[in-house]
Design a protein around this motif. Structure first.
Motif, mmCIF file in Angstrom:
data_model
loop_
_atom_site.group_PDB
_atom_site.id
_atom_site.type_symbol
_atom_site.label_atom_id
_atom_site.label_comp_id
_atom_site.label_asym_id
_atom_site.label_seq_id
_atom_site.Cartn_x
_atom_site.Cartn_y
_atom_site.Cartn_z
ATOM 1 N N SER A 12 -14.046 13.324 11.201
ATOM 2 C CA SER A 12 -13.010 13.999 11.986
ATOM 3 C C SER A 12 -12.642 13.082 13.142
ATOM 4 O O SER A 12 -13.333 12.093 13.399
ATOM 5 N N ASP A 13 -11.579 13.426 13.886
ATOM 6 C CA ASP A 13 -11.209 12.625 15.060
ATOM 7 C C ASP A 13 -12.384 12.566 16.030
ATOM 8 O O ASP A 13 -12.651 11.531 16.636
ATOM 9 N N LYS A 14 -13.072 13.694 16.176
ATOM 10 C CA LYS A 14 -14.211 13.743 17.106
ATOM 11 C C LYS A 14 -15.343 12.826 16.627
ATOM 12 O O LYS A 14 -15.931 12.087 17.428
ATOM 13 N N GLY A 15 -15.623 12.861 15.338
ATOM 14 C CA GLY A 15 -16.675 12.009 14.780
ATOM 15 C C GLY A 15 -16.352 10.528 14.956
ATOM 16 O O GLY A 15 -17.206 9.728 15.339
ATOM 17 N N VAL A 16 -15.090 10.166 14.683
ATOM 18 C CA VAL A 16 -14.683 8.770 14.823
ATOM 19 C C VAL A 16 -14.745 8.345 16.292
ATOM 20 O O VAL A 16 -15.195 7.236 16.609
ATOM 21 N N ALA A 17 -14.314 9.246 17.203
ATOM 22 C CA ALA A 17 -14.339 8.920 18.637
ATOM 23 C C ALA A 17 -15.774 8.668 19.101
ATOM 24 O O ALA A 17 -16.045 7.715 19.851
ATOM 25 N N GLU A 18 -16.689 9.496 18.633
ATOM 26 C CA GLU A 18 -18.104 9.336 18.980
ATOM 27 C C GLU A 18 -18.652 8.005 18.431
ATOM 28 O O GLU A 18 -19.370 7.269 19.125
ATOM 29 N N VAL A 68 -11.876 -6.180 10.887
ATOM 30 C CA VAL A 68 -10.765 -5.998 11.826
ATOM 31 C C VAL A 68 -9.745 -5.041 11.212
ATOM 32 O O VAL A 68 -9.705 -4.876 9.988
ATOM 33 N N PRO A 69 -8.914 -4.392 12.076
ATOM 34 C CA PRO A 69 -8.005 -3.361 11.557
ATOM 35 C C PRO A 69 -6.738 -3.903 10.892
ATOM 36 O O PRO A 69 -6.077 -3.162 10.166
ATOM 37 N N ASP A 70 -6.386 -5.169 11.139
ATOM 38 C CA ASP A 70 -5.153 -5.694 10.542
ATOM 39 C C ASP A 70 -5.157 -7.223 10.543
ATOM 40 O O ASP A 70 -6.044 -7.860 11.125
ATOM 41 N N ILE A 71 -4.151 -7.802 9.888
ATOM 42 C CA ILE A 71 -4.061 -9.267 9.754
ATOM 43 C C ILE A 71 -3.927 -9.926 11.129
ATOM 44 O O ILE A 71 -4.541 -10.963 11.388
ATOM 45 N N GLU A 72 -3.152 -9.311 12.023
ATOM 46 C CA GLU A 72 -2.946 -9.904 13.353
ATOM 47 C C GLU A 72 -4.291 -10.127 14.036
ATOM 48 O O GLU A 72 -4.516 -11.172 14.642
ATOM 49 N N ALA A 73 -5.161 -9.142 13.978
ATOM 50 C CA ALA A 73 -6.474 -9.282 14.614
ATOM 51 C C ALA A 73 -7.259 -10.424 13.967
ATOM 52 O O ALA A 73 -7.942 -11.196 14.648
ATOM 53 N N PRO A 124 -10.856 -3.635 5.840
ATOM 54 C CA PRO A 124 -11.268 -2.719 4.772
ATOM 55 C C PRO A 124 -10.187 -1.684 4.457
ATOM 56 O O PRO A 124 -9.420 -1.289 5.341
ATOM 57 N N ASP A 125 -10.144 -1.247 3.211
ATOM 58 C CA ASP A 125 -9.135 -0.281 2.772
ATOM 59 C C ASP A 125 -9.746 1.117 2.741
ATOM 60 O O ASP A 125 -9.998 1.673 1.670
ATOM 61 N N HIS A 126 -10.027 1.667 3.916
ATOM 62 C CA HIS A 126 -10.603 3.004 4.007
ATOM 63 C C HIS A 126 -10.084 3.633 5.297
ATOM 64 O O HIS A 126 -10.215 3.040 6.366
ATOM 65 N N PRO A 127 -9.499 4.842 5.212
ATOM 66 C CA PRO A 127 -8.872 5.428 6.406
ATOM 67 C C PRO A 127 -9.841 5.591 7.582
ATOM 68 O O PRO A 127 -9.464 5.329 8.734
ATOM 69 N N LEU A 128 -11.086 6.008 7.316
ATOM 70 C CA LEU A 128 -12.033 6.202 8.426
ATOM 71 C C LEU A 128 -12.416 4.868 9.055
ATOM 72 O O LEU A 128 -12.540 4.746 10.275
ATOM 73 N N ALA A 129 -12.605 3.850 8.211
ATOM 74 C CA ALA A 129 -12.970 2.519 8.728
ATOM 75 C C ALA A 129 -11.835 1.980 9.600
ATOM 76 O O ALA A 129 -12.070 1.460 10.692
ATOM 77 N N LEU A 130 -10.603 2.130 9.123
ATOM 78 C CA LEU A 130 -9.465 1.592 9.882
ATOM 79 C C LEU A 130 -9.296 2.335 11.206
ATOM 80 O O LEU A 130 -9.056 1.720 12.253
ATOM 81 N N GLN A 131 -9.479 3.657 11.180
ATOM 82 C CA GLN A 131 -9.372 4.441 12.417
ATOM 83 C C GLN A 131 -10.469 4.018 13.395
ATOM 84 O O GLN A 131 -10.220 3.835 14.595
#
Ligand code: TXA
Ligand code: MG
Length: 318
Positions: A12-18, A68-73, A124-131
């Motif tokens: 969840s957003d809370k889990g990712v924030a933690e 990293v979250p994207d190519i730029e990084a 990585p191609d995973h929504p939680l990892a990218l967030q």
């Protein structure tokens, strides 16, 4: 006795924030990717990275993949020539790690690259990892979240089986869809080498580059621990290319070879990759030697057979 307990954080957003906050404070968080669970640490924090080696019991000369979250990084950390850029645009986010020359003054801890002049990078191609990577706001070093040499984890339960009490938290993303680690390419200018077969088939990479990609020779001076003879290893002995189980063995089947469990009854290599590590764990828990049916050496079969050969290799004396 456990030193402390590791918390399981919800997807969840809370889990990712933690999870992001824990990483920013130098903690260790296992997180899901499309390949396997990674054991994440702030790649710019030497103490945090040192804790990764300690938690895994990993020889510290092995460099870690930086997520990293994207190519730029990634472009801010490694030197990408035309070939590396082409791979990044074609396969990121995805199960491909590019080992490229390290740029000066990136702020990465020397422990991450093991002092090498190169760095392994992956989106990585995973929504939680990218967030998580976006919220952490810094590159995250992450090897697979298992004790060194053992089977890689594809569920949060696998992670806790091996690392409970040694890490701060696990972000719960359920099962990893690909199930095998990323393919690793070394790319320096127009020199391209396969360092480890994995989730992106070699055929797809060669089609992208327009030529064959040779495997790195041991004397190339770069070595992936995936190249250690015994790795990804269950406790039980493993026998490959088995047409049937012998007395006392359990059989890991594939296609027409039915077993106690099957990697894929229909002979689908994608399904087989996703099942490989979980099935090895389940069979290992039965405490009997494991025989494995033949798997073809094409597409993902190359990576599956690579992992099976290492699982079957003689283990070093403990
Ligand atoms: O799918 C994956 O790649 C997973 C997920 C978590 O991203 N990670 C993973 O990491 O498998 P690990 O540490 O178990 O394997 C990383 C491999 C090692 O074999 C390491 O030697 C190689 O990447 N590697 C990293 N940086 C390198 C470098 N600069 N030169 C050569 N090899 C490098
Ligand atoms: Mg690993």
């Amino acid at each position: 006795m456990l030193e402390f307990s590791s918390s399981l954080l919800a997807a969840s957003d809370k889990g990712v924030a933690e999870a992001a906050k824990t990483l920013q404070h130098g903690g260790l968080v296992a997180f899901p990717t499309e390949t396997v669970y990674g054991l994440g640490a702030d790649a710019t924090n030497g103490r945090a990275v040192a804790r990764v080696f300690e938690a895994k019991g990993r020889p510290s000369f092995n460099p870690l993949i930086v997520h990293v979250p994207d190519i730029e990084a990634a472009l801010g950390i490694g030197a990408f020539g035309p070939a590396a850029e082409r791979f990044a645009h074609a396969f990121w986010p995805g199960a491909l790690t590019l080992v490229v020359p390290l740029l000066p003054k990136t702020g990465l801890s020397d422990l991450v690259t093991a002092g090498l002049p190169s760095v392994g990078l992956r989106v990585p191609d995973h929504p939680l990892a990218l967030q998580l990577l976006q919220e952490a706001g810094r590159p995250i070093a992450a090897p697979s979240a298992n004790p060194s040499g053992r089977i890689s984890p594809t569920t949060p339960v696998h992670v806790l089986d091996g690392l409970e009490g040694r890490i701060d938290a696990v972000l719960d993303g359920g099962a990893c869809p690909v199930g095998l680690e990323s393919t690793i390419l070394g790319v320096d200018g127009d020199r391209v080498r396969l360092l480890r077969p994995g989730g992106v088939p070699l055929e797809a990479l060669e089609a992208c580059l327009g030529r064959e990609i040779p495997a790195a020779l041991l004397d190339d001076g770069i070595e992936a621990p995936g190249q250690l003879a015994s790795h990804y290893a269950p406790i039980a002995t493993v026998r490959l290319n088995a047409e049937a189980a012998r007395e006392g063995e359990v059989l890991l089947g594939f296609g027409a070879h039915k077993g106690t469990l099957s990697l894929s009854a229909s002979g689908d290599l994608i399904e087989a990759a996703a099942n490989l590590y979980a099935h090895l764990r389940t069979l290992d828990a039965l405490g009997q030697p494991i025989a494995v049916a033949p798997v073809p050496e094409t597409g993902l079969g190359r990576a599956i057979n690579d992992r099976l050969r290492r699982a079957a290799a003689p283990k070093p004396q403990a």
